[in-house]
Every structure is written in structure tokens, then in C-alpha cells.
Motif scaffolding. Structure first.
Motif, short mmCIF file in Angstrom:
data_model
loop_
_atom_site.label_atom_id
_atom_site.label_comp_id
_atom_site.label_asym_id
_atom_site.label_seq_id
_atom_site.Cartn_x
_atom_site.Cartn_y
_atom_site.Cartn_z
N THR A 126 0.95 -1.32 -0.08
CA THR A 126 0.02 -0.05 -0.13
C THR A 126 0.85 1.09 -0.04
O THR A 126 1.78 1.37 0.84
N LYS A 127 0.45 2.15 -0.98
CA LYS A 127 1.34 3.60 -0.83
C LYS A 127 0.98 4.34 0.51
O LYS A 127 -0.40 4.41 0.68
N VAL A 128 1.98 4.68 1.00
CA VAL A 128 1.79 5.61 2.01
C VAL A 128 2.48 6.77 1.97
O VAL A 128 3.47 6.99 1.47
N VAL A 129 1.63 8.02 2.19
CA VAL A 129 2.27 9.37 2.10
C VAL A 129 2.35 9.91 3.10
O VAL A 129 1.47 9.85 4.21
N TYR A 130 3.60 10.45 3.67
CA TYR A 130 3.78 11.41 4.94
C TYR A 130 3.75 12.89 4.51
O TYR A 130 4.54 13.37 3.78
N ALA A 131 2.91 13.59 5.22
CA ALA A 131 2.84 15.03 5.13
C ALA A 131 3.76 15.55 6.38
O ALA A 131 2.78 15.33 7.53
#
Length: 484
Positions: free
Chosen positions: A409-414
């Protein structure tokens, strides 16, 4: 320094350079070929895949560890740490350009015949504890360390055969500083690397080659190359951070031949990385990672791995006794630079300057440990991450992105550098799906959100007490299952 007699010189069969009013000797090897059996390592007899030209060398994949490491510590340490005045370029300022401020400093504080070489016995390092340094570096969260093995002054921090009486074993520390730190670092998960200056300001062989328009290579063959091979064979660094290249072309420095040997036949051929400072016109064009110029920070994604080598003391790489508190990066500024650098695909190499007696100044130590505290909570968004589709947010300023795969699963960190006003964070670059989940690293609960086409993803944050926040500077929101 120890006294040198004419009898000693004749027995050694060397030529001597005597700077004015000093007992300083530079060993100039009389051989016309590479000494120390270096010829055995030349790429001409290699069966490896990489040829000594940039086209071939540029095809080598960068070792995975370096891209995933993200954070390193730079150490500028040498004889210049004794005067610790102005910067590590003090000798050049004093005797090269004869800067009036440096000359006045010497006049006011040292005897009339005192020269730069006389600082060497004062480079004592009596408080240098390599295991203590290694512990600090490990706690900082850095994944590699790059120590200055030799700066432009020519003094080697190891007992080099090619820098007799101008090295850390013969004079000053009377220790192998490179070897001691390498041994300590190798007890940790941190990678060990070395900075090395190709040239030396006042070495007579270099000045002779320069006067000849670099048509001769006496300095390279008798000093630079032997030192580099010696460093690799003795200390096996995973980083060779080259510098001092800018006055001569790469052919003069023998750069491609050395790097081909590194990649093909050296004991670190599978792990070593090199930067881009190998001759005129090479910087920002070749090498495993680009540094381009000091404190390089393009502020955007570029098509090659790069490194932001910067100084926590904003004005000097070496230790400065006159530095003021305002001259140092705050932890907020340092984390801001770290996040921006990683988001754009770079590594951050944070430089500190140890003292002449071997201490890491408490302010440097505090900054490193603070970075480590932040990474302990938020390292998931940094180590092993990749740049996302967007580097910074399209709506809210001071938000930077990274990403990685987690369980397919693609995880994005902001990462937001400022706590959102009214506990509402709007991310213009993020578009949710029905499966999107929003968390904050180090905080147990998930957050509710909504989406507006005109602004983006709106994350609603509860009133979290300061004592319950996972960290004090910059907060990372972990977002899964965004629309690509």
C-alpha cells in the motif's frame, strides 16, 4: 614538532620543503610511478565492468544503503581547529591572501616568528573519546559519518606514509584519529566515510604542477593518489567525499581511474559511494551523488541523487571560538531543512567542528540529539522514503511530502513545520479515497477528514494537550490509500 637534521634527511633519501622559520618537513617521494604497490590496483588490469571513463562509471547503480540512509554527520577537524579563528581556511587567509584580520590576530596572540605549522603540536585531542562520539552520532539518528581525513592544509588525520611529520601520529595528537573513529563507528549501525582534499594550498609539488599548467602530475602520483589508495585499503570507508578539485581537470587528478578501481576491485566496491568533486566541470554532472556547491539545496526534485552538505554553524565548517548562539541553526530551522531536503530526494549531511582537544561542543551535541529525538518519533517518514508526486503542498505552506510502500500500500507522509491554525490542516495536494486513513506519527488515534475540490483534504485535529504531542517540532501525518 620533532627536530629534523640533515643526516636524517639524507638517510631517508627525500627532498625537503622548509617553510620560513619552522621545523616542517614534507616528504616528496622520488619515484616516478605510483608507490606503495598501487599499480596493482590500477583498473588497466581489472576484469570489472566499469571502465575509467564517466560514461561507464555513471552506469553503476548507487548502493541502496546510501539512498535509504538520508542523514549523515560531517566532521571538519584538523590543525585549523587550534586557532579556531574565522574558519578552516585560516592558513590560506593568513599566508595565501594575507587577510589583515587574520594577520592582526596572529600579531596580538603569538610570538613574531610563529607560523601556521607551529599550531600542529597544539592539536592535542586529549579529550577525544571515539566511543563517546559514536554514541552521540548513533543517538542523533544519522546513518553515516564523514570525517575529514585531510583538508586543504595537507595535515593527515592518520599516519600516512605520504605526509611524513605532517600527520596526526608524528605530531600533535600522536594518534591515528581516522583509525580510532572508524573502529568505534563500526561497533554501531552507522556507516563510516572519509572526506579527502585532492589538493593542498602550499605543497611545492602541487604548486609546481600548477605552474606547469597541470601538464605534469607529480603531486597526484606522489601524494594524492597514494593517500587515497592508502585510506581505502586501511580504513575501508563507505563514502569517499572528495574536495579541492576546482583548479584542475579530472584527467590531472586521475579521477576516473581511481573511481573505476573503487567500483571494480577495492575492498568496498559493493558499498562505496563517491560525490561529484573530481575536477573542473565534473561537479553536478558525475558521481554517485551531487553536491554541486556547499550547502546545495535545489528546493525541488532533480533527476540524480544529491546531498545537502551544510553547517550547523552557518558560517564555518571548522570550530570557531568566536561563534555566537545566533550563528547556529535552531532545531526548528534544522528540521525544516532536513524535511525539505529529504522531500526533494536529497540526503542531509550536517556538519559540526570538533575542538582541538577532541570535544564536541555542547551546542553541537544538543542539536544532534534533538534531531535524534525527532527522528525517534518520525523516522518512518524519512529513512527509506521516496519523493512523492508533490514535494511541498499546493495549498498550505511549510508542508513537505515523502512516501513509501507498506504492505503493498502506498503511504504518503505530510510533514507540517507549523501546527495548523484552528486545529485544521488543509492539504491541497492530497485527494482521499473511500479507504483513506489519516494518523499522526507518535499519536495513537486516527483523525476525521473531509474533502473539498477547491482546497483539498481537510484534516480535523482534536485539542491535543502539549504534553500529549509526540514531539516538539514539526509533525508528520501518515496518510494511506490516497488517490494517485
Amino acid at each position: 614538532m620533532q627536530a629534523i637534521t640533515k643526516k636524517m634527511v639524507s638517510e631517508l633519501n627525500v627532498s625537503v620543503w622548509w617553510p620560513s622559520s619552522t621545523l616542517f618537513l614534507v616528504l616528496l617521494l622520488s619515484s616516478t610511478s605510483l608507490p606503495w604497490g598501487v599499480a596493482a590496483f590500477r583498473t588497466g588490469i581489472s576484469s570489472g565492468p566499469y571502465k575509467p571513463d564517466w560514461k561507464s562509471l555513471d552506469t553503476r547503480p548507487i548502493p541502496k544503503w546510501y539512498d535509504e540512509a538520508k542523514i549523515g554527520i560531517f566532521l571538519h577537524w584538523g590543525v585549523f581547529s587550534v586557532p579556531s579563528f574565522r574558519s578552516e581556511w585560516f592558513w590560506w587567509d593568513l599566508d595565501g591572501v594575507r587577510d589583515p584580520v587574520c594577520m592582526e590576530f596572529m600579531k596580538d596572540n603569538y610570538r613574531p616568528d610563529f607560523t601556521y605549522q607551529d599550531f600542529a603540536p597544539m592539536f592535542t585531542t586529549e579529550f577525544f573519546n571515539p566511543n563517546q562520539w559514536a554514541e552521540i552520532f548513533t543517538k542523533s539518528g544519522a546513518r553515516y559519518v564523514v570525517l575529514t581525513s585531510k583538508h586543504h592544509e595537507g595535515f593527515t588525520n592518520w599516519p600516512s606514509k605520504y605526509s611524513w611529520n605532517w600527520n596526526s601520529k608524528d605530531v600533535g595528537p600522536k594518534r591515528d584519529l581516522v583509525g580510532e573513529l572508524a573502529a568505534a563507528i563500526r561497533k554501531t549501525p552507522v556507516h563510516f566515510g572519509l572526506y579527502h582534499s585532492l589538493f593542498e594550498w602550499f605543497h611545492p609539488l602541487y604548486l609546481q604542477d600548477k605552474a606547469n599548467g597541470f601538464k605534469t602530475q607529480n603531486f597526484v602520483m606522489k601524494k594524492t593518489m597514494p593517500e587515497l589508495y592508502e585510506l581505502v585499503m586501511n580504513y575501508k570507508p563507505d563514502v569517499i567525499w572528495s574536495d579541492g578539485d576546482w583548479e584542475a581537470p579530472d584527467k590531472y587528478w586521475n579521477s576516473t581511474e581511481f573511481i573505476a578501481w573503487l567500483y571494480n576491485d577495492s575492498p568496498v566496491k559493493d558499498t562505496v559511494v563517491v560525490n561529484d568533486r573530481w575536477g573542473i566541470g565534473i561537479s553536478c554532472h558525475h558521481g554517485d551523488f551531487y553536491t554541486c556547491q556547499d550547502r546545495y539545496n535545489p528546493g525541488k526534485l532533480i533527476n540524480h541523487k544529491w546531498e545537502n552538505a551544510m553547517t550547523i554553524d552557518k558560517y564555518s565548517w571548522g570550530y570557531r571560538r568566536r561563534a555566537r548562539y545566533s550563528d547556529y541553526y535552531t532545531i526548528e530551522g534544522l528540521i525544516s531543512l532536513l524535511v525539505e531536503t529529504i522531500s526533494c530526494g536529497g540526503n542531509l549531511l550536517m556538519n559540526i567542528g570538533p575542538t582541538h582537544d577532541g570535544r564536541i561542543d555542547p551546542l553541537f551535541e544538543e542539536r544532534l540529539l534533538q534531531v535524534g529525538q525527532w527522528l525517534k518519533v518520525n523516522g518512518e517518514a524519512i529513512y527509506g522514503s521516496k519523493p512523492w508526486t508533490h514535494q511541498n503542498d499546493t495549498y498550505t505552506k511549510k508542508v513537505w511530502y515523502t512516501s513509501k510502500m507498506e504492505n503493498n500500500t502506498k503511504v504518503v507522509y505530510a510533514t507540517t513545520l507549523l501546527w495548523p491554525n484552528n486545529n485544521m490542516l488543509i492539504l491541497g495536494a492530497a485527494k482521499p479515497t473511500s479507504r483513506t486513513v489519516v494518523r499522526m506519527l507518535g499519536y495513537p488515534n486516527t483523525f476525521t477528514y473531509s474533502y473539498y475540490a477547491t482546497t483539498g483534504l481537510k484534516i480535523d485535529l482534536p485539542n491535543i494537550p502539549i504534553s500529549s504531542l509526540p514531539c516538539d517540532w514539526a509533525w508528520v501525518f501518515k496518510i494511506t490509500n490516497l488517490e494517485e
